[in-house]
Motif scaffolding. Structure first.
Motif, PDB file in Angstrom:
ATOM      1  N   ILE A  99       0.905  -1.332  -0.035  1.00 52.49           N
ATOM      2  CA  ILE A  99      -0.010  -0.099   0.036  1.00 52.49           C
ATOM      3  C   ILE A  99       0.894   1.290  -0.122  1.00 52.49           C
ATOM      4  CG2 ILE A  99      -1.740   1.109   1.170  1.00 52.49           C
ATOM      5  CD1 ILE A  99      -2.595  -1.316   2.390  1.00 52.49           C
ATOM      6  N   VAL A 100       0.827   1.737  -1.202  1.00 48.98           N
ATOM      7  CA  VAL A 100       2.020   2.954  -1.292  1.00 48.98           C
ATOM      8  C   VAL A 100       1.298   4.285  -1.614  1.00 48.98           C
ATOM      9  CG1 VAL A 100       3.854   1.312  -2.095  1.00 48.98           C
ATOM     10  CG2 VAL A 100       2.385   2.414  -3.572  1.00 48.98           C
ATOM     11  N   THR A 101       1.740   5.444  -1.163  1.00 50.30           N
ATOM     12  CA  THR A 101       1.425   6.539  -1.424  1.00 50.30           C
ATOM     13  C   THR A 101       2.112   7.161  -2.638  1.00 50.30           C
ATOM     14  OG1 THR A 101       0.216   7.137   0.780  1.00 50.30           O
ATOM     15  CG2 THR A 101       0.901   8.744  -0.772  1.00 50.30           C
TER      16      THR A 101
ATOM     17  N   GLY B 274      -2.549  10.365 -16.108  1.00 52.04           N
ATOM     18  CA  GLY B 274      -1.480  10.744 -15.458  1.00 52.04           C
ATOM     19  C   GLY B 274      -0.397   9.853 -15.062  1.00 52.04           C
ATOM     20  N   LYS B 275       0.621  10.193 -14.067  1.00 57.32           N
ATOM     21  CA  LYS B 275       1.700   9.402 -13.690  1.00 57.32           C
ATOM     22  C   LYS B 275       1.709   9.056 -12.140  1.00 57.32           C
ATOM     23  CE  LYS B 275       3.807   9.134 -17.933  1.00 57.32           C
ATOM     24  NZ  LYS B 275       3.872   7.963 -18.619  1.00 57.32           N
ATOM     25  N   ALA B 276       1.909   7.948 -11.635  1.00 59.42           N
ATOM     26  CA  ALA B 276       1.939   7.734 -10.338  1.00 59.42           C
ATOM     27  C   ALA B 276       3.564   7.342  -9.968  1.00 59.42           C
ATOM     28  CB  ALA B 276       1.056   6.748  -9.804  1.00 59.42           C
TER      29      ALA B 276
ATOM     30  N   LYS C  71     -21.564   6.994 -13.363  1.00 58.06           N
ATOM     31  CA  LYS C  71     -20.965   6.189 -12.361  1.00 58.06           C
ATOM     32  C   LYS C  71     -19.245   6.067 -12.583  1.00 58.06           C
ATOM     33  CE  LYS C  71     -22.052   1.549 -13.489  1.00 58.06           C
ATOM     34  NZ  LYS C  71     -22.746   0.394 -12.981  1.00 58.06           N
ATOM     35  N   TYR C  72     -18.952   6.248 -13.657  1.00 57.36           N
ATOM     36  CA  TYR C  72     -17.469   6.037 -13.906  1.00 57.36           C
ATOM     37  C   TYR C  72     -16.532   7.250 -14.285  1.00 57.36           C
ATOM     38  CZ  TYR C  72     -18.456   0.898 -14.064  1.00 57.36           C
ATOM     39  OH  TYR C  72     -18.846  -0.214 -13.865  1.00 57.36           O
ATOM     40  N   LYS C  73     -17.425   8.430 -14.415  1.00 53.58           N
ATOM     41  CA  LYS C  73     -16.720   9.666 -14.655  1.00 53.58           C
ATOM     42  C   LYS C  73     -15.386   9.881 -13.934  1.00 53.58           C
ATOM     43  CE  LYS C  73     -19.259  12.655 -11.372  1.00 53.58           C
ATOM     44  NZ  LYS C  73     -20.106  13.793 -11.164  1.00 53.58           N
ATOM     45  N   ASP C  74     -15.140   9.339 -12.608  1.00 52.32           N
ATOM     46  CA  ASP C  74     -13.684   9.563 -12.038  1.00 52.32           C
ATOM     47  C   ASP C  74     -13.181   8.183 -11.867  1.00 52.32           C
ATOM     48  OD1 ASP C  74     -15.358   8.246 -10.384  1.00 52.32           O
ATOM     49  OD2 ASP C  74     -15.048   9.393  -8.496  1.00 52.32           O
ATOM     50  N   TYR C  75     -13.291   7.370 -12.747  1.00 53.41           N
ATOM     51  CA  TYR C  75     -12.751   5.909 -12.747  1.00 53.41           C
ATOM     52  C   TYR C  75     -11.244   6.121 -13.632  1.00 53.41           C
ATOM     53  CZ  TYR C  75     -11.994   1.213 -14.252  1.00 53.41           C
ATOM     54  OH  TYR C  75     -11.477  -0.201 -14.559  1.00 53.41           O
ATOM     55  N   LEU C  76     -10.501   5.764 -12.897  1.00 56.64           N
ATOM     56  CA  LEU C  76      -9.034   5.402 -13.587  1.00 56.64           C
ATOM     57  C   LEU C  76      -8.481   3.927 -13.510  1.00 56.64           C
ATOM     58  CD1 LEU C  76      -6.925   8.274 -11.878  1.00 56.64           C
ATOM     59  CD2 LEU C  76      -8.152   8.293 -14.130  1.00 56.64           C
ATOM     60  N   PHE C  77      -8.037   3.650 -14.848  1.00 62.86           N
ATOM     61  CA  PHE C  77      -7.674   2.208 -15.037  1.00 62.86           C
ATOM     62  C   PHE C  77      -6.068   2.041 -14.846  1.00 62.86           C
ATOM     63  CE2 PHE C  77      -6.829  -0.894 -18.768  1.00 62.86           C
ATOM     64  CZ  PHE C  77      -6.998  -1.877 -17.975  1.00 62.86           C
TER      65      PHE C  77
ATOM     66  N   ASN D 193      -2.150  16.010  -5.181  1.00 58.36           N
ATOM     67  CA  ASN D 193      -1.126  15.594  -5.961  1.00 58.36           C
ATOM     68  C   ASN D 193      -0.417  14.341  -5.389  1.00 58.36           C
ATOM     69  OD1 ASN D 193      -0.091  16.333  -3.722  1.00 58.36           O
ATOM     70  ND2 ASN D 193       1.614  17.895  -4.647  1.00 58.36           N
ATOM     71  N   THR D 194      -1.265  13.518  -4.927  1.00 57.35           N
ATOM     72  CA  THR D 194      -0.923  11.842  -4.270  1.00 57.35           C
ATOM     73  C   THR D 194      -1.807  11.193  -4.737  1.00 57.35           C
ATOM     74  OG1 THR D 194      -1.604  12.330  -2.156  1.00 57.35           O
ATOM     75  CG2 THR D 194       0.524  13.016  -2.543  1.00 57.35           C
ATOM     76  N   ILE D 195      -1.730   9.910  -4.850  1.00 54.85           N
ATOM     77  CA  ILE D 195      -2.670   8.889  -5.052  1.00 54.85           C
ATOM     78  C   ILE D 195      -2.300   7.433  -4.098  1.00 54.85           C
ATOM     79  CG2 ILE D 195      -1.578   8.074  -7.307  1.00 54.85           C
ATOM     80  CD1 ILE D 195      -4.790   7.457  -7.939  1.00 54.85           C
ATOM     81  N   VAL D 196      -3.202   6.914  -3.593  1.00 56.30           N
ATOM     82  CA  VAL D 196      -2.765   5.655  -2.729  1.00 56.30           C
ATOM     83  C   VAL D 196      -2.751   4.440  -4.023  1.00 56.30           C
ATOM     84  CG1 VAL D 196      -3.424   3.948  -1.242  1.00 56.30           C
ATOM     85  CG2 VAL D 196      -3.281   6.634  -0.681  1.00 56.30           C
ATOM     86  N   LEU D 197      -1.997   3.715  -4.004  1.00 58.05           N
ATOM     87  CA  LEU D 197      -2.010   2.344  -4.775  1.00 58.05           C
ATOM     88  C   LEU D 197      -1.880   1.246  -3.834  1.00 58.05           C
ATOM     89  CD1 LEU D 197       0.707   3.231  -7.622  1.00 58.05           C
ATOM     90  CD2 LEU D 197      -1.596   3.655  -7.400  1.00 58.05           C
ATOM     91  N   ASP D 198      -3.104   0.528  -3.826  1.00 58.71           N
ATOM     92  CA  ASP D 198      -3.308  -0.678  -2.871  1.00 58.71           C
ATOM     93  C   ASP D 198      -3.117  -1.697  -3.710  1.00 58.71           C
ATOM     94  OD1 ASP D 198      -3.365  -2.501  -1.104  1.00 58.71           O
ATOM     95  OD2 ASP D 198      -5.395  -1.781  -0.212  1.00 58.71           O
ATOM     96  N   PHE D 199      -1.807  -2.413  -3.724  1.00 59.48           N
ATOM     97  CA  PHE D 199      -1.774  -3.510  -4.622  1.00 59.48           C
ATOM     98  C   PHE D 199      -2.567  -4.958  -4.222  1.00 59.48           C
ATOM     99  CE2 PHE D 199       1.678  -1.081  -6.046  1.00 59.48           C
ATOM    100  CZ  PHE D 199       1.633  -0.937  -7.406  1.00 59.48           C
TER     101      PHE D 199
END
Length: 205
Positions: free
Chosen positions: A68-70, A98-100, A124-130, A157-163
């Motif tokens: 779980i990384v920020t 964008g880039k993480a 319902k998917y307007k804020d969805y990222l893949f 300017n941050t996003i949590v990636l929970d693998f």
């Protein structure tokens, strides 16, 4: 006396930490339960025939907070639509969002996040990222074609990636009825991401 004061000072911090951990665990458990329920539901599952009949639940890597990384998030400016190849030879329309940039075991890695031009037409998917990615577990403990993660557009300017909440694409279980986006070269990680759904290649025989 000082000893008891120290304990009292650290107690709220400990309780706060436990609360945060519990929240993360609950979100991961919810993801696992919903994924299992989807595959057990005959109206939603990608599984067919004996694969559906024999399915009980997904195997998961043990939950690991290391994954779980920020990440530092930077939005791509003036992104142009492009056609992303899929497993069937067709394409689907996306744009780079964008880039993480994140750290794992002291090393820096970058993953690109995309937005489906078809899905954003739905409210319902307007804020969805893949986020499709590959790592060194592919073809061993996970699907050879890579894994996916669903995210939402961050507010800052941050996003949590929970693998721990990463999963295999539908075509890993049913290559006949589904065509899945192929992971772009830029999203291939040279390290193992031992988190999320594991995979046994028993579905294509």
């Amino acid at each position: 006396m000082k000893k008891y004061i120290t304990i009292l000072l650290f107690l709220p911090l400990f309780m706060f930490s436990q609360k945060m951990v519990s929240k993360e665990i609950m979100e991961i458990r919810k993801f696992q339960e919903e994924l299992n329920a989807e595959y057990l539901n005959p109206k939603e599952t990608p599984l067919r025939g004996d694969n559906f009949t024999n399915f009980k639940e997904h195997p998961f890597f043990p939950v690991d907070f290391k994954y779980i990384v920020t990440a530092k998030f930077s939005k791509t400016k003036n992104a142009r639509p492009f056609e992303l190849p899929t497993s069937s030879g067709k394409t689907k329309s996306y744009k780079e969002y964008g880039k993480a940039i994140f750290q794992l075991d002291g090393k820096s890695y970058t993953l690109t996040l995309y937005q489906s031009l078809d899905l954003i037409k739905q409210k319902k998917y307007k804020d969805y990222l893949f986020l499709p990615f590959r790592d060194a577990t592919n073809e061993k403990e996970t699907y050879g074609g890579g894994k996916y993660m669903d995210l939402k557009i961050p507010k800052g300017n941050t996003i949590v990636l929970d693998f721990n909440q990463s999963y295999q694409p539908y075509c890993a279980y049913n290559a006949y009825d589904y065509n899945c986006p192929i992971v772009p070269e830029e999203n291939k990680l040279p390290v193992e991401i031992r988190a999320g759904v594991m995979y046994q290649d028993i579905y294509h025989h």
